[in-house]
Scaffold this motif. Structure first.
Motif, PDB file in Angstrom:
ATOM      1  N   ALA A  85      35.795  27.704  32.395  1.00 47.57           N
ATOM      2  CA  ALA A  85      35.335  27.366  31.047  1.00 47.57           C
ATOM      3  C   ALA A  85      33.999  26.617  31.072  1.00 47.57           C
ATOM      4  O   ALA A  85      33.670  25.918  32.035  1.00 47.57           O
ATOM      5  N   LYS A  86      33.224  26.796  30.002  1.00 50.51           N
ATOM      6  CA  LYS A  86      32.017  26.012  29.758  1.00 50.51           C
ATOM      7  C   LYS A  86      32.155  25.381  28.377  1.00 50.51           C
ATOM      8  O   LYS A  86      33.082  25.682  27.628  1.00 50.51           O
ATOM      9  N   PHE A  87      31.234  24.495  28.026  1.00 51.58           N
ATOM     10  CA  PHE A  87      31.347  23.836  26.735  1.00 51.58           C
ATOM     11  C   PHE A  87      29.984  23.733  26.060  1.00 51.58           C
ATOM     12  O   PHE A  87      28.937  23.797  26.712  1.00 51.58           O
ATOM     13  N   VAL A  88      30.020  23.602  24.739  1.00 52.12           N
ATOM     14  CA  VAL A  88      28.834  23.449  23.913  1.00 52.12           C
ATOM     15  C   VAL A  88      28.941  22.129  23.166  1.00 52.12           C
ATOM     16  O   VAL A  88      30.016  21.770  22.686  1.00 52.12           O
ATOM     17  N   VAL A  89      27.847  21.400  23.087  1.00 49.70           N
ATOM     18  CA  VAL A  89      27.800  20.153  22.322  1.00 49.70           C
ATOM     19  C   VAL A  89      26.988  20.409  21.061  1.00 49.70           C
ATOM     20  O   VAL A  89      25.906  21.010  21.123  1.00 49.70           O
ATOM     21  N   LEU A  91      27.623  18.509  33.658  1.00 45.72           N
ATOM     22  CA  LEU A  91      26.291  18.997  33.315  1.00 45.72           C
ATOM     23  C   LEU A  91      26.114  20.455  33.718  1.00 45.72           C
ATOM     24  O   LEU A  91      25.486  21.244  33.003  1.00 45.72           O
ATOM     25  N   ALA A  92      26.660  20.821  34.862  1.00 46.96           N
ATOM     26  CA  ALA A  92      26.537  22.199  35.337  1.00 46.96           C
ATOM     27  C   ALA A  92      27.273  23.175  34.421  1.00 46.96           C
ATOM     28  O   ALA A  92      26.896  24.342  34.316  1.00 46.96           O
ATOM     29  N   ARG A  93      28.302  22.696  33.759  1.00 49.31           N
ATOM     30  CA  ARG A  93      29.114  23.577  32.908  1.00 49.31           C
ATOM     31  C   ARG A  93      28.766  23.434  31.423  1.00 49.31           C
ATOM     32  O   ARG A  93      29.444  23.973  30.562  1.00 49.31           O
ATOM     33  N   LEU A  94      27.695  22.688  31.141  1.00 46.57           N
ATOM     34  CA  LEU A  94      27.201  22.590  29.768  1.00 46.57           C
ATOM     35  C   LEU A  94      26.460  23.877  29.419  1.00 46.57           C
ATOM     36  O   LEU A  94      25.419  24.181  29.988  1.00 46.57           O
ATOM     37  N   HIS A  95      26.989  24.638  28.470  1.00 48.20           N
ATOM     38  CA  HIS A  95      26.391  25.916  28.102  1.00 48.20           C
ATOM     39  C   HIS A  95      25.205  25.741  27.173  1.00 48.20           C
ATOM     40  O   HIS A  95      24.234  26.489  27.237  1.00 48.20           O
ATOM     41  N   GLY A  96      25.257  24.753  26.270  1.00 41.55           N
ATOM     42  CA  GLY A  96      24.155  24.563  25.352  1.00 41.55           C
ATOM     43  C   GLY A  96      24.356  23.378  24.430  1.00 41.55           C
ATOM     44  O   GLY A  96      25.468  22.869  24.267  1.00 41.55           O
ATOM     45  N   VAL A  97      23.238  22.922  23.837  1.00 50.26           N
ATOM     46  CA  VAL A  97      23.245  21.863  22.832  1.00 50.26           C
ATOM     47  C   VAL A  97      22.625  22.440  21.570  1.00 50.26           C
ATOM     48  O   VAL A  97      21.480  22.896  21.584  1.00 50.26           O
ATOM     49  N   TYR A  98      23.360  22.425  20.465  1.00 49.62           N
ATOM     50  CA  TYR A  98      22.888  22.963  19.196  1.00 49.62           C
ATOM     51  C   TYR A  98      22.935  21.856  18.149  1.00 49.62           C
ATOM     52  O   TYR A  98      24.005  21.299  17.880  1.00 49.62           O
ATOM     53  N   THR A  99      21.774  21.517  17.582  1.00 44.49           N
ATOM     54  CA  THR A  99      21.726  20.455  16.582  1.00 44.49           C
ATOM     55  C   THR A  99      21.123  20.974  15.289  1.00 44.49           C
ATOM     56  O   THR A  99      20.304  21.890  15.289  1.00 44.49           O
ATOM     57  N   TYR A 100      21.503  20.327  14.180  1.00 40.16           N
ATOM     58  CA  TYR A 100      21.090  20.764  12.846  1.00 40.16           C
ATOM     59  C   TYR A 100      20.658  19.541  12.037  1.00 40.16           C
ATOM     60  O   TYR A 100      21.440  18.606  11.863  1.00 40.16           O
ATOM     61  N   GLY A 101      19.417  19.538  11.574  1.00 40.17           N
ATOM     62  CA  GLY A 101      18.925  18.384  10.823  1.00 40.17           C
ATOM     63  C   GLY A 101      18.921  17.125  11.658  1.00 40.17           C
ATOM     64  O   GLY A 101      19.145  16.027  11.153  1.00 40.17           O
ATOM     65  N   GLN A 102      18.643  17.264  12.939  1.00 41.82           N
ATOM     66  CA  GLN A 102      18.708  16.143  13.885  1.00 41.82           C
ATOM     67  C   GLN A 102      17.488  15.229  13.757  1.00 41.82           C
ATOM     68  O   GLN A 102      16.355  15.694  13.761  1.00 41.82           O
ATOM     69  N   PRO A 103      17.690  13.927  13.631  1.00 43.37           N
ATOM     70  CA  PRO A 103      16.552  12.995  13.628  1.00 43.37           C
ATOM     71  C   PRO A 103      15.957  12.836  15.016  1.00 43.37           C
ATOM     72  O   PRO A 103      16.548  13.246  16.015  1.00 43.37           O
ATOM     73  N   LEU A 115      17.818  20.150  30.499  1.00 33.46           N
ATOM     74  CA  LEU A 115      18.467  21.244  29.789  1.00 33.46           C
ATOM     75  C   LEU A 115      17.746  22.583  29.911  1.00 33.46           C
ATOM     76  O   LEU A 115      18.206  23.584  29.365  1.00 33.46           O
ATOM     77  N   ASP A 116      16.636  22.622  30.591  1.00 33.67           N
ATOM     78  CA  ASP A 116      15.904  23.880  30.767  1.00 33.67           C
ATOM     79  C   ASP A 116      15.534  24.014  32.240  1.00 33.67           C
ATOM     80  O   ASP A 116      14.417  23.739  32.651  1.00 33.67           O
ATOM     81  N   THR A 117      16.502  24.437  33.041  1.00 31.94           N
ATOM     82  CA  THR A 117      16.322  24.546  34.484  1.00 31.94           C
ATOM     83  C   THR A 117      16.316  26.013  34.887  1.00 31.94           C
ATOM     84  O   THR A 117      16.778  26.874  34.131  1.00 31.94           O
ATOM     85  N   PRO A 118      15.807  26.351  36.074  1.00 32.29           N
ATOM     86  CA  PRO A 118      15.831  27.754  36.509  1.00 32.29           C
ATOM     87  C   PRO A 118      17.233  28.355  36.516  1.00 32.29           C
ATOM     88  O   PRO A 118      17.418  29.534  36.253  1.00 32.29           O
ATOM     89  N   GLY A 119      18.238  27.526  36.776  1.00 34.29           N
ATOM     90  CA  GLY A 119      19.603  28.036  36.818  1.00 34.29           C
ATOM     91  C   GLY A 119      20.269  28.134  35.463  1.00 34.29           C
ATOM     92  O   GLY A 119      21.276  28.807  35.306  1.00 34.29           O
ATOM     93  N   ALA A 120      19.711  27.428  34.472  1.00 33.27           N
ATOM     94  CA  ALA A 120      20.299  27.441  33.128  1.00 33.27           C
ATOM     95  C   ALA A 120      19.169  27.305  32.113  1.00 33.27           C
ATOM     96  O   ALA A 120      18.807  26.206  31.705  1.00 33.27           O
ATOM     97  N   ARG A 121      18.607  28.418  31.708  1.00 31.49           N
ATOM     98  CA  ARG A 121      17.451  28.424  30.838  1.00 31.49           C
ATOM     99  C   ARG A 121      17.824  28.120  29.384  1.00 31.49           C
ATOM    100  O   ARG A 121      18.853  28.546  28.886  1.00 31.49           O
ATOM    101  N   ARG A 122      16.965  27.363  28.747  1.00 35.65           N
ATOM    102  CA  ARG A 122      17.023  27.119  27.306  1.00 35.65           C
ATOM    103  C   ARG A 122      18.426  26.771  26.818  1.00 35.65           C
ATOM    104  O   ARG A 122      19.125  27.585  26.239  1.00 35.65           O
ATOM    105  N   ARG A 123      18.800  25.562  27.039  1.00 37.98           N
ATOM    106  CA  ARG A 123      20.134  25.139  26.614  1.00 37.98           C
ATOM    107  C   ARG A 123      20.091  24.206  25.398  1.00 37.98           C
ATOM    108  O   ARG A 123      21.130  23.709  24.975  1.00 37.98           O
TER     109      ARG A 123
END
Length: 441
Positions: free
Chosen positions: A247-251, A281-293, A308-316
């Motif tokens: 499993a992976k997770f999204v924040v 951190l390795a299993r963090l699939h992505g961070v999605y924010t909305y109206g974030q200050p 969050l933007d590494t060669p092994g995990a691009r654009r997270r």
């Protein structure tokens, strides 16, 4: 000092509860803020002798917090009363005439704050709870669409969340945390802490995430009745991921929740070297924010981008900003040179057209250059809200609460666009353009 001066190499903490007229006048007239009752910072800090523009920013923040502290109790009671009466009208059909009819027939319903039908103000603004069936898990914008729905439902009570997740989304509900945060004025608190080799981060948001008097210790003792967000979520994730090796997770999060969402992996990285945290951190699939200050300075942003933007995990990391949403645009970093946006912004205009950019247009909400477009957009959004159901489908029909909010936007443009309503619409109606932006994710 409380121990933070030993953990952070530099910091400025505002203490509005200690302030008075004398402190405010001193703040405006004297450059020596370290001698002011409402400012706590170590000798020699970069804010020890701030510029005049920086002192003005500090002054505005302190005044705003003092006012919020003054009205905290009556405003909280007013908010509860308004929310209750809005639920009262809603459960009785949503109108005065229907309420009168129910009263005449002896069928008046009383809202129950602990029921699965009771809604927060956010839930009343946008009553949708179903996921968009057209956006499948294999779609590149699936997590964006799921993220805003999860962020929106997070404003509700535990019973509502559990009911929606299990009965409507057909997903497994894991755990609910009502986390401790004594900083009621987090959004206007411009306190900051500089973390060695990382940069400055917003003090109010770090406190809301779980900052301790001694900084960010790897472990703390916290009661179940008073959990701290970072530690509670981190420990829960460790258990879940250990039981599900693939499993992976999204924040994700909206507004303040978005700020905490992007801070969460940053604090995980501070505890790097611990196998369990590195695994998270390795299993963090992505961070999605909305109206974030804004949450940190340029150095902090570069740290998070590298994380969050590494060669092994691009654009997270994806930060969604809709139209003239006021929250992502204050405080402006022009005078204080403090909090900045970072990472790729998915900017969605008032026509729900998405584009990717480093920073969205109109970086400063108070800029006079965007005054006319802000009011023009507010008028357009009010008109669109009246007909969008006929154009886009029944699920987009806006209720009376949202329509009142749109009307208020004619006075304060940028406030209604901060609600999750338009962010939900953006991830659905702008799905094609989002697909282009996220296809390499």
């Amino acid at each position: 000092m409380d121990g933070r001066d030993e953990y952070f190499c530099d910091f400025m903490e505002l203490k509005p509860h200690k302030g008075g007229v004398r402190s405010l006048l001193h703040l405006l007239c004297s450059g020596d803020v370290a001698e002011n009752d409402v400012v706590e910072c170590p000798p020699g800090t970069t804010e020890d002798q701030p510029s005049k523009s920086n002192r003005w920013v500090i002054f505005v923040s302190v005044v705003a917090q003092m006012l919020l502290l003054w009205v905290k109790t009556p405003l909280a009671k007013l908010g509860e009363a308004v929310e209750y009466w809005m639920n009262f009208f809603t459960v009785n059909g949503g109108g005065v005439l229907k309420l009168i009819r129910n009263a005449m027939e002896g069928k008046v319903r009383i809202p129950d704050r602990e029921s699965p039908n009771y809604r927060s103000l956010i839930g009343l603004l946008d009553t949708r709870i179903e996921l968009d069936e057209k956006i499948k898990p294999e779609h590149s914008n699936y997590h964006a669409a799921l993220g805003i729905m999860a962020s929106k439902i997070a404003y509700e009570n535990e019973v509502v969340i559990k009911t929606v997740v299990e009965n409507h989304w057909q997903m497994k509900f894991l755990e609910f945390f009502n986390c401790y945060n004594d900083d009621w004025s987090t959004d206007v608190d411009l306190s900051w802490y500089e973390i060695p080799d990382v940069g400055r981060a917003h003090g109010g948001f770090m406190k809301a995430l779980g900052l301790q008097p001694t900084g960010w210790p790897a472990k703390i003792d916290a009661s179940k009745e008073r959990p701290f967000a970072y530690y509670a979520i981190r420990d829960a994730l460790k258990k879940v991921l250990a039981a599900n090796p693939r499993a992976k997770f999204v924040v994700t999060g909206h507004s303040l929740g978005g700020a905490l969402a992007v801070l969460f992996p940053a604090i995980l990285a501070l505890h790097g070297g611990q196998d369990e945290n590195d695994e998270l951190l390795a299993r963090l699939h992505g961070v999605y924010t909305y109206g974030q200050p804004r949450v940190g300075d340029q150095r902090f942003g570069e740290f998070v981008e590298r994380l969050l933007d590494t060669p092994g995990a691009r654009r997270r990391y994806f930060r969604f900003v809709y139209s003239n949403d006021v929250v992502p645009r204050v405080p402006y970093d022009g005078g204080a040179h403090l909090f900045k946006h970072f990472g790729q912004c998915v900017y969605v205009d008032s026509l729900y057209r998405a584009q990717g950019m480093k920073e969205e247009p109109n970086k400063n909400y108070f800029s006079p250059a965007f005054l006319v477009p802000k009011y023009a957009n507010a008028a357009w959004e009010l008109a669109r809200g009246l007909v969008i159901g006929q154009v886009a489908g029944a699920e987009y029909v806006e209720g009376w609460v949202m329509r009142i909010s749109r009307a208020l936007g004619l006075l304060i443009p940028g406030l209604p666009p901060h609600s999750p309503q338009d962010y939900v619409n953006a991830t659905r109606l702008a799905g094609a353009s989002l697909d282009l932006l996220l296809r390499d994710h």
